[in-house]
Design a protein around this motif. Structure first.
Motif, PDB file in Angstrom:
ATOM      1  N   SER A 143      14.938  -7.125  11.473  1.00  0.00           N
ATOM      2  CA  SER A 143      14.941  -7.011  10.017  1.00  0.00           C
ATOM      3  C   SER A 143      14.567  -5.617   9.544  1.00  0.00           C
ATOM      4  N   LYS A 144      13.582  -4.997  10.184  1.00  0.00           N
ATOM      5  CA  LYS A 144      13.115  -3.680   9.759  1.00  0.00           C
ATOM      6  C   LYS A 144      14.037  -2.602  10.331  1.00  0.00           C
ATOM      7  N   VAL A 145      15.250  -2.559   9.791  1.00  0.00           N
ATOM      8  CA  VAL A 145      16.266  -1.645  10.311  1.00  0.00           C
ATOM      9  C   VAL A 145      15.898  -0.194  10.033  1.00  0.00           C
ATOM     10  N   SER A 146      15.332   0.081   8.874  1.00  0.00           N
ATOM     11  CA  SER A 146      15.043   1.465   8.507  1.00  0.00           C
ATOM     12  C   SER A 146      13.949   2.078   9.368  1.00  0.00           C
ATOM     13  N   ASP A 147      13.183   1.255  10.045  1.00  0.00           N
ATOM     14  CA  ASP A 147      12.102   1.752  10.903  1.00  0.00           C
ATOM     15  C   ASP A 147      12.527   1.800  12.363  1.00  0.00           C
ATOM     16  N   LEU A 148      13.796   2.078  12.606  1.00  0.00           N
ATOM     17  CA  LEU A 148      14.300   2.071  13.978  1.00  0.00           C
ATOM     18  C   LEU A 148      13.616   3.138  14.839  1.00  0.00           C
ATOM     19  N   GLU A 149      13.069   4.179  14.218  1.00  0.00           N
ATOM     20  CA  GLU A 149      12.350   5.207  14.991  1.00  0.00           C
ATOM     21  C   GLU A 149      11.148   4.632  15.717  1.00  0.00           C
ATOM     22  N   GLU A 150      10.614   3.506  15.228  1.00  0.00           N
ATOM     23  CA  GLU A 150       9.457   2.906  15.890  1.00  0.00           C
ATOM     24  C   GLU A 150       9.795   2.467  17.310  1.00  0.00           C
ATOM     25  N   LEU A 151      11.059   2.179  17.572  1.00  0.00           N
ATOM     26  CA  LEU A 151      11.457   1.833  18.938  1.00  0.00           C
ATOM     27  C   LEU A 151      11.181   2.998  19.876  1.00  0.00           C
ATOM     28  N   PHE A 152      11.483   4.198  19.429  1.00  0.00           N
ATOM     29  CA  PHE A 152      11.257   5.371  20.274  1.00  0.00           C
ATOM     30  C   PHE A 152       9.772   5.722  20.334  1.00  0.00           C
ATOM     31  N   TYR A 153       9.045   5.411  19.270  1.00  0.00           N
ATOM     32  CA  TYR A 153       7.587   5.614  19.312  1.00  0.00           C
ATOM     33  C   TYR A 153       6.960   4.751  20.403  1.00  0.00           C
ATOM     34  N   ALA A 208       5.115  -3.643  14.171  1.00  0.00           N
ATOM     35  CA  ALA A 208       5.451  -3.743  12.748  1.00  0.00           C
ATOM     36  C   ALA A 208       4.659  -4.862  12.083  1.00  0.00           C
ATOM     37  N   ARG A 209       4.471  -5.976  12.774  1.00  0.00           N
ATOM     38  CA  ARG A 209       3.684  -7.083  12.208  1.00  0.00           C
ATOM     39  C   ARG A 209       2.247  -6.667  11.957  1.00  0.00           C
ATOM     40  N   ARG A 210       1.683  -5.914  12.883  1.00  0.00           N
ATOM     41  CA  ARG A 210       0.294  -5.497  12.705  1.00  0.00           C
ATOM     42  C   ARG A 210       0.143  -4.486  11.577  1.00  0.00           C
ATOM     43  N   ASN A 211       1.146  -3.626  11.398  1.00  0.00           N
ATOM     44  CA  ASN A 211       1.045  -2.616  10.355  1.00  0.00           C
ATOM     45  C   ASN A 211       1.381  -3.169   8.977  1.00  0.00           C
ATOM     46  N   THR A 212       2.122  -4.274   8.929  1.00  0.00           N
ATOM     47  CA  THR A 212       2.469  -4.917   7.668  1.00  0.00           C
ATOM     48  C   THR A 212       2.022  -6.362   7.749  1.00  0.00           C
ATOM     49  N   VAL A 213       0.865  -6.623   7.169  1.00  0.00           N
ATOM     50  CA  VAL A 213       0.248  -7.940   7.342  1.00  0.00           C
ATOM     51  C   VAL A 213       1.115  -9.045   6.765  1.00  0.00           C
ATOM     52  N   LEU A 214       1.915  -8.723   5.754  1.00  0.00           N
ATOM     53  CA  LEU A 214       2.762  -9.748   5.149  1.00  0.00           C
ATOM     54  C   LEU A 214       3.820 -10.260   6.109  1.00  0.00           C
ATOM     55  N   LEU A 215       4.020  -9.593   7.230  1.00  0.00           N
ATOM     56  CA  LEU A 215       4.988 -10.045   8.228  1.00  0.00           C
ATOM     57  C   LEU A 215       4.339 -10.839   9.348  1.00  0.00           C
ATOM     58  N   MET A 216       3.058 -11.104   9.252  1.00  0.00           N
ATOM     59  CA  MET A 216       2.363 -11.753  10.357  1.00  0.00           C
ATOM     60  C   MET A 216       2.851 -13.174  10.606  1.00  0.00           C
ATOM     61  N   ASP A 217       3.459 -13.812   9.597  1.00  0.00           N
ATOM     62  CA  ASP A 217       3.946 -15.175   9.807  1.00  0.00           C
ATOM     63  C   ASP A 217       5.377 -15.186  10.329  1.00  0.00           C
ATOM     64  N   ARG A 218       5.880 -14.037  10.750  1.00  0.00           N
ATOM     65  CA  ARG A 218       7.239 -13.942  11.275  1.00  0.00           C
ATOM     66  C   ARG A 218       7.208 -13.668  12.773  1.00  0.00           C
ATOM     67  N   ASP A 219       8.314 -13.980  13.409  1.00  0.00           N
ATOM     68  CA  ASP A 219       8.426 -13.740  14.843  1.00  0.00           C
ATOM     69  C   ASP A 219       8.664 -12.255  15.105  1.00  0.00           C
ATOM     70  N   ASN A 220       8.221 -11.790  16.258  1.00  0.00           N
ATOM     71  CA  ASN A 220       8.379 -10.381  16.600  1.00  0.00           C
ATOM     72  C   ASN A 220       9.846  -9.945  16.577  1.00  0.00           C
ATOM     73  N   ALA A 221      10.713 -10.738  17.178  1.00  0.00           N
ATOM     74  CA  ALA A 221      12.130 -10.392  17.212  1.00  0.00           C
ATOM     75  C   ALA A 221      12.732 -10.396  15.812  1.00  0.00           C
ATOM     76  N   GLU A 222      12.301 -11.333  14.988  1.00  0.00           N
ATOM     77  CA  GLU A 222      12.808 -11.379  13.616  1.00  0.00           C
ATOM     78  C   GLU A 222      12.411 -10.125  12.852  1.00  0.00           C
ATOM     79  N   VAL A 223      11.181  -9.705  13.027  1.00  0.00           N
ATOM     80  CA  VAL A 223      10.723  -8.486  12.359  1.00  0.00           C
ATOM     81  C   VAL A 223      11.494  -7.278  12.870  1.00  0.00           C
ATOM     82  N   PHE A 224      11.724  -7.221  14.168  1.00  0.00           N
ATOM     83  CA  PHE A 224      12.437  -6.072  14.738  1.00  0.00           C
ATOM     84  C   PHE A 224      13.845  -5.964  14.160  1.00  0.00           C
TER      85      PHE A 224
END
Length: 1329
Positions: free
Chosen positions: A799-809, A781-797
């Motif tokens: 936070s991005k609740v609507s993109d929960l399908e990415e977990l299965f991807y 998610a950080r790589r696909n949304t550059v504005l999140l690059m200053d955030r931690d991976n777990a924080e992004v995960f």
């Protein structure tokens, strides 16, 4: 130098220009942090400390204006800090260095995502995408032998002279797609541009591979093998060449310009490096663990140094070999053992091939001139005003088909007589159909490349620079926006150039504090190989930053104005524009910087796809909804909200673009301000994560209440079902994320406590698979949304609740990186259980949420839930496939561990099959094609259920393998019933008939079988149909029929295809007439259905036997009895037909018996049709068989006789030919036969017998009479009018060869047969003479 105009700064004007704010850095200790903050200038821009305020740091302290907020959208985004060890080394180096010394260099390797910095005599490498960079930073010390060579040991600036190449060993063994993963094994090769010293570390992550190997050049030798140096000193006089410095020529040593490296397939930690020399030489270095072998390639680029007369500017004094680049960035061993690379010279692009074999072979494939007299194929030289052209750098796209060349042109303005430099980008591509190889030696100097677009001028007028500054420029391609490039200048600036909306736009990377020089730029890895990533920049002091696509599009400016004179300019578009302007009468004003000449087409569309354009109405509706919802949160009032929103057009769009769906998404995806620090994994223990998720859930619930009270929910439910479904799915995902967070806390607590939980990690598995998965999804998610690059991976995960399908991807595409086969088997099982538990927790929570809030949902017709989407199903199957493999391999491991793995697999199967069922149901409701999905569902369902049941039986046997006694059978049955109960429940819901059948058979539970049959009533009978089929195939016909006592209709449906048993079931049901028809059809059937069943007491491997004629006769007799028992209307006709068929069967036996006396024996079980029997009789030429043909005709229906009239005529012709009528006539005439003698002789003829059989008074015929088909005599009155010679038996006999002589005798014979022994009547009916 290379600095386009920038937008006006939005910082306060009273700011002291002499004060430079501190750059961002790693957080210090509390005392240090306080002192640093205290000592910072009060008016300076705050640096992004631990709380990740890098974005906020650029917002001015004064009140935000609209202009200021727009400016914030075009700012770079903080990606990561330098490791602390790098910070310490920089601070120490700057203290020891004199002001102005440039001794720090760095770069980014795109393939491995490793960033590096050389500071002093140390090389630092780390993965810049990692959120915890300080945990894994490799420090390599440059050997003193290499640093001191050629008298540069006293110069601190040697750090700028090193070129670094990373050799990623991982790419030689597995796929290059490693989203979110760090490089595990890599070698480092560095080369000094000035001294040509080469240093090689075979594997920086290995204890044995981090010993440096040094190679220093010899003066005279063209090849040399160098091993590791422990000491010693080598001095040499470098080669010299003349260089232009702007005022005249000076003599400076030549140096290396470019350096690339590649692993060698099949060799352990061996690589090949290539370097091009400014004097035109091409060198290669073979680096092994034992030494470095260097050799000059025999063919080098050749060019002559010339001097222009005008302004005495050098045409080319250095840079004969400018740049090296591989054709393809990624190298996979399976694709071959050779690689192609391109070499940029002063006027051409050359393509070379290197064979990565034990005998290194480097050969040139082709060479394409870029600067020459032909402007269509490149750059046309010697134009008016053009003095010289430099090709500065070359880059190739990921497909290896498109070339981008940075060009500098020295020009002279003829009006002002001033000189300037023009910078351009030239894009070339392969000609269509070009395929050059080593075998095409005769075409290697032809035209290989062509222009893709006219040359793009990016800086029309810039000051004239020394060649050192020109050749310090570097080019990078492949970032977003699509088609953009970034140019790195020697003075440490970075400029992104992009063609957008008809003009060239330049974006200058800049930070509000002193970030130092830009050391390098690269591209963030994207989630898809076919997509570009955002630009990422490595700075000297401020860490690593990303440039969002929006920043380039919105923050770019046009290049500065060019001079009014275009004559002689190298801008190809200028002349074309002048012609176009004149053609239209001069009414069109010239545009800027060759925008008119660039056929942007696809490139422009690709750029625009990166920005979501929303109408003003959408923005106004969303803002209105936000205000109304905010007022509702404060007051609880919703008066007039529905009318306002309807008038604003909020209900016009459906789906995710709907205003309400977007508002819901913003609620669940809200990014907290102070969740994380640079402490990395410590975030997971913070209660604020769970608190923030609960706050989101509460706010989302309030949003649903707002929709209900304002009547918006009713409108959405009726008109925008997709939007309402999306809103409710946000609630499902949020509930699932909360449960996942609780699971994460539990697993972390178990690991910290060291408990005996099955999820307790081993010493080398402390993070756990769930944590690794969170990191992977967050990184993606950080790589696909550059504005999140200053955030931690777990924080992004989280936070991005609507993109929960990415977990299965990530589970579908990167599961092998979470659960590696190289890990121990126990760890694999534990990690697989953890991942399976994660998946089932998410989906079951979503389903539970849906069940609780069912009244909020719209009508489900045609709507596919999010957990039924293909990406989710694919992730499920990846995990399930892995667990199936582990179950097969876990035969010898602890029973409890295997039981735990089995239970997780059971739960995963349940939710996976539910996802498939939901997807299929939605497709059926939408009337879409679903056969492919249905086949996939059946195939995977059967595979999972069958494997699980095999594991059930294995666990039962394992439980009681040591048990003895008479009760062991009962114990096994009880265990089987217990363990198979959950599996049976899954099979019942998903029509897993085979599994249900196996369980019932192994339990020998007829009651359970009947119960399951009563529950499942599918379109073909459901499970009952499957049971009937199994019993029928097992020849257990008695059990099958006994089940029919309870399942009468279902068995009737099944037995419709099995007449051999259908009549028994119909007899049981007292359907005697139907049974008679079934038996009748079975007796006369010639297909597989006519086979008689075998009693279940027979061997199971017996097959059906074909019924004999006697068997068929018995079936007909049974049919006759059933017809008489039924006594329905018309049963007399049925019995007569059955009797006729019995007669035909008897005739077949007689015919076959007579036929086989003279012919080869035939199959007596084969039922012949009446037509086949008649033809057999005619074929035999036997008197008795010829008469039997008339018998067969007599027992057939009248319709058969009419349709086979020609065959009947053949029978009469055959009968007439059986006797010698000429001899009979002669004998009767010579002997004078009396009537009694004539009758006696004629009765023995076949014509008499046939006539008597068909037309006689005692003739037995099933239906009608032969007179209706073929009369015996021809009507005299119709003889003259009839043209059909076969319309009667008489007309057939008239065709006989003896009829002219013995015709009266033949006619008398058939008449005698018709009337029997009544001679007088026969004579009266005899024909006249």
């Amino acid at each position: 130098m290379f600095s386009p105009a920038t937008r006006k700064s939005h910082f306060p004007s009273h700011k002291d220009p002499n004060l430079r704010p501190d750059p961002p850095s790693t957080p210090l200790s509390e005392s240090q942090n306080q002192s640093s903050i205290t000592n910072r200038p009060s008016t300076g821009t705050p640096a992004p400390w631990a709380s990740r305020l890098s974005v906020l740091a650029r917002i001015p302290s004064s009140k935000n204006t609209k202009k200021g907020s727009d400016a914030d959208r075009i700012e770079p985004v903080y990606v990561g800090e330098f490791p602390q060890v790098v910070r310490n080394a920089q601070a120490s180096f700057l203290q020891r260095s004199a002001p102005g010394d440039a001794g720090i260099s760095g770069g980014i390797d795109r393939g491995s995502s490793l960033s590096w910095i050389i500071c002093g005599n140390k090389l630092f490498l780390w993965t810049y995408l990692s959120s915890a960079v300080s945990k894994k930073c490799v420090v390599l010390e440059l050997p003193f032998t290499a640093i001191e060579s050629r008298d540069i040991s006293t110069k601190s600036s040697h750090g700028n002279s090193w070129m670094v190449c990373v050799v990623n060993w991982d790419t030689t063994f597995r796929s290059t797609e490693k989203v979110g993963l760090e490089c595990d094994s890599a070698g480092i090769v560095i080369c000094n541009q000035k001294t040509q010293a080469v240093i090689y570390w075979p594997d920086i992550y290995s204890e044995d591979g981090n010993t440096p190997i040094v190679s220093l050049p010899a003066l005279d030798d063209e090849s040399q093998v160098t091993h590791s140096f422990r000491g010693g000193k080598t001095k040499a006089n470098p080669r010299e060449q003349r260089n232009w410095n702007g005022n005249g020529y000076v003599v400076k040593p030549s140096f290396l310009n470019s350096f690339i490296a590649s692993p060698i397939p099949g060799a352990s930690h061996e690589c090949i490096a290539l370097a091009c020399h400014s004097n035109g030489e091409l060198w290669y270095f073979r680096c092994t663990s034992s030494g470095i072998y260097r050799k000059k390639v025999s063919h080098g680029s050749s060019a002559t140094s010339t001097r222009d007369s005008d302004n005495e500017h050098p045409s080319m004094t250095k840079g004969y070999a400018r740049s090296l680049v591989w054709r393809y960035h990624h190298f996979v061993v399976s694709e071959g053992s050779s690689r192609q690379f391109f070499l940029l010279t002063n006027n051409a692009v050359e393509c070379w091939n290197i064979q990565l074999t034990p005998d290194i072979n480097i050969s040139e494939l082709w060479s394409n001139e870029i600067v020459g007299a032909d402007g269509d194929s490149g750059i046309k030289k010697d134009l008016a005003g053009q003095k010289h052209v430099w090709l500065l750098d070359l880059q190739v796209d990921d497909r290896g088909r498109e070339f981008t060349i940075l060009v500098a042109t020295f020009c002279n303005d003829r009006i002002s007589s001033s000189s300037y430099t023009q910078y351009s980008l030239l894009t070339m591509q392969y000609k269509s159909g070009q395929n050059f190889s080593l075998e095409n030696a005769d075409t290697r100097h032809g035209k290989v490349l062509e222009k893709k677009t006219p040359m793009q001028v990016i800086i029309p007028k810039a000051r004239v620079e020394d060649e050192d500054i020109l050749f310090a420029m570097r080019l990078r391609v492949g970032g977003k926006p699509s088609g953009s490039s970034i140019i790195l200048s020697g003075d440490g600036t970075a400029t992104v150039t992009n063609y957008w909306r008809g003009s060239i736009r330049l974006y200058h990377f800049d930070l509000p504090w002193d970030a130092g020089k830009v050391l390098d730029a690269s591209v963030l890895p994207s989630k898809e190989d076919s997509e570009e990533g955002a630009w990422v920049v490595l700075t000297e002091k401020a860490g690593i930053w990303a440039i969002p696509e929006k920043a380039v599009l919105l923050g770019g400016v046009e290049p500065p104005e060019r001079s009014l004179s275009r004559k002689g300019s190298s801008n190809e578009g200028a002349a074309e524009e002048e012609k176009r302007s004149l053609a239209f009468g001069g009414n069109i004003a010239p545009r800027r910087a060759s925008s008119e000449a660039w056929d942007a087409g696809n490139m422009q569309r690709a750029v625009l796809t990166g920005v979501v354009h929303r109408s003003a109405q959408d923005e106004e509706s969303e803002a209105l909804l936000g205000r109304l919802f905010h007022d509702f949160l404060l007051s609880g009032q919703v008066e007039g909200s529905f009318e306002k929103l309807r008038n604003s057009g909020a209900f016009e769009k459906d789906g995710e673009t709907n205003v309400f769906a977007r508002a819901s998404k913003s609620i669940v995806d809200t990014l907290a301000k102070h969740w994380t620090t640079t402490r990395g994994a410590e975030i997971v223990s913070m209660a604020v994560v769970s608190s923030q998720l609960l706050d989101k859930q509460q706010k989302h619930q309030r949003f649903l209440q707002f929709l209900a009270l304002s009547k918006c929910h009713e409108e959405l439910s009726s008109r925008q079902r997709h939007s309402l479904q999306t809103i409710m799915e946000h609630g499902e995902k949020l509930a699932g994320m909360i449960q996942l967070r609780d699971l994460h806390n539990m697993l972390s607590q178990n690991r910290s406590d060291g408990g005996s939980s099955p999820y307790s990690g081993a010493p080398n598995d402390m993070s756990g698979s769930l944590w690794d998965l969170i990191q992977l999804v967050g990184e993606k998610a950080r790589r696909n949304t550059v504005l999140l690059m200053d955030r931690d991976n777990a924080e992004v995960f989280y936070s991005k609740v609507s993109d929960l399908e990415e977990l299965f991807y990530c589970l579908s595409h990167h599961l092998q990186h979470i659960i590696g086969r190289e890990q121990s088997f126990i760890i694999q099982i534990r990690r697989a259980c953890e991942i399976s538990n994660t998946c089932t927790t998410l989906i079951r929570t979503a389903i539970q949420y849906k069940n609780v809030h069912q009244t909020w949902y719209p009508s489900p017709d045609g709507l596919t839930p999010w957990y039924c989407q293909p990406v989710v199903r694919s992730g499920f199957w990846s995990v399930a496939s892995l667990i199936l493999e582990l179950l097969k391999e876990a035969m010898e491991f602890d029973l409890s561990m295997k039981s735990d793995l089995f239970s997780h697999m059971e739960g995963l199967t349940d939710v996976m099959l539910e996802a498939y069922a939901g997807a299929i149901t939605a497709k059926i409701e939408r009337e879409e094609e679903h056969k492919g999905l249905l086949d996939e569902y059946w195939k995977r369902r059967d595979a999972l259920l069958d494997s699980l049941y095999q594991q059930v039986k294995f666990l039962v046997e394992a439980r009681h393998q040591d048990s003895d006694g008479i009760d062991v059978v009962e114990l096994k049955e009880a265990s089987l019933r217990e363990l198979s109960s959950p599996l049976l429940s899954i099979a019942r819901r998903h029509e897993g008939y085979q599994t249900q059948w196996n369980i019932c058979c192994d339990l020998n539970d007829t009651g359970l079988l009947r119960s399951l049959m009563r529950e499942s009533m599918g379109p073909k009978g459901g499970f009952s149909y499957f049971v009937f089929k199994q019993l029928y195939e097992m020849h257990q016909y008695a059990k099958l029929l006994r089940l029919g006592e309870e399942f009468q209709e279902e068995l009737s449906v099944f037995l419709n295809q099995h007449n051999d048993l259908l009549w028994l079931h119909e007899t049981f049901l007292n359907h005697f007439s139907s049974a008679s028809e079934t038996l009748h059809a079975l007796a006369l059937s010639q297909d597989d259905g006519s086979a008689l069943v075998i009693d279940e007491g027979s061997e199971s491997n017996h097959t059906k036997c074909e019924p004999s004629l006697a068997d068929r006769r018995r079936l007909l007799n049974l049919s006759k009895i059933a017809a008489m028992a039924g006594m329905d209307s018309g049963f007399e006709m049925k019995t007569r037909r059955i009797e006729a068929d019995l007669h035909i069967l008897k005739l077949q036996e007689e015919i076959l018996k007579l036929y086989h006396d003279n012919k080869e024996k035939q199959d007596t079980t084969l039922l012949l049709t009446p037509g086949e029997l008649i033809e057999m009789c005619l074929k035999s030429k036997n008197r008795e068989l010829s008469l039997r043909a008339f018998d067969v005709f007599a027992w057939t229906s009248s319709s058969f006789q009419r349709s086979n009239k020609s065959l009947l005529e053949e029978c009469w012709k055959n009968a007439a030919g059986q006797d010698d009528w000429a001899s009979l006539y002669q004998a009767s005439t010579a002997e004078g036969w009396s009537d009694e003698e004539s009758l006696r002789f004629l009765r023995g003829t076949l014509l008499f017998q046939a006539s008597n059989r068909c037309y006689g008074p005692d003739a037995q015929i099933y239906e009608g009479g032969f007179d209706e088909v073929l009369p015996l005599r021809q009507d005299v009155d119709l003889v003259s009018s009839l043209n059909d010679v076969g319309s009667s038996v008489e007309r057939i006999l008239m065709q006989h060869k003896d009829f002219p002589e013995a015709g009266k005798l033949m006619l008398t014979t058939i008449m005698l047969g018709q009337f029997g022994n009544d001679v007088d009547e026969a004579e009266n009916a005899s024909p006249m003479e």
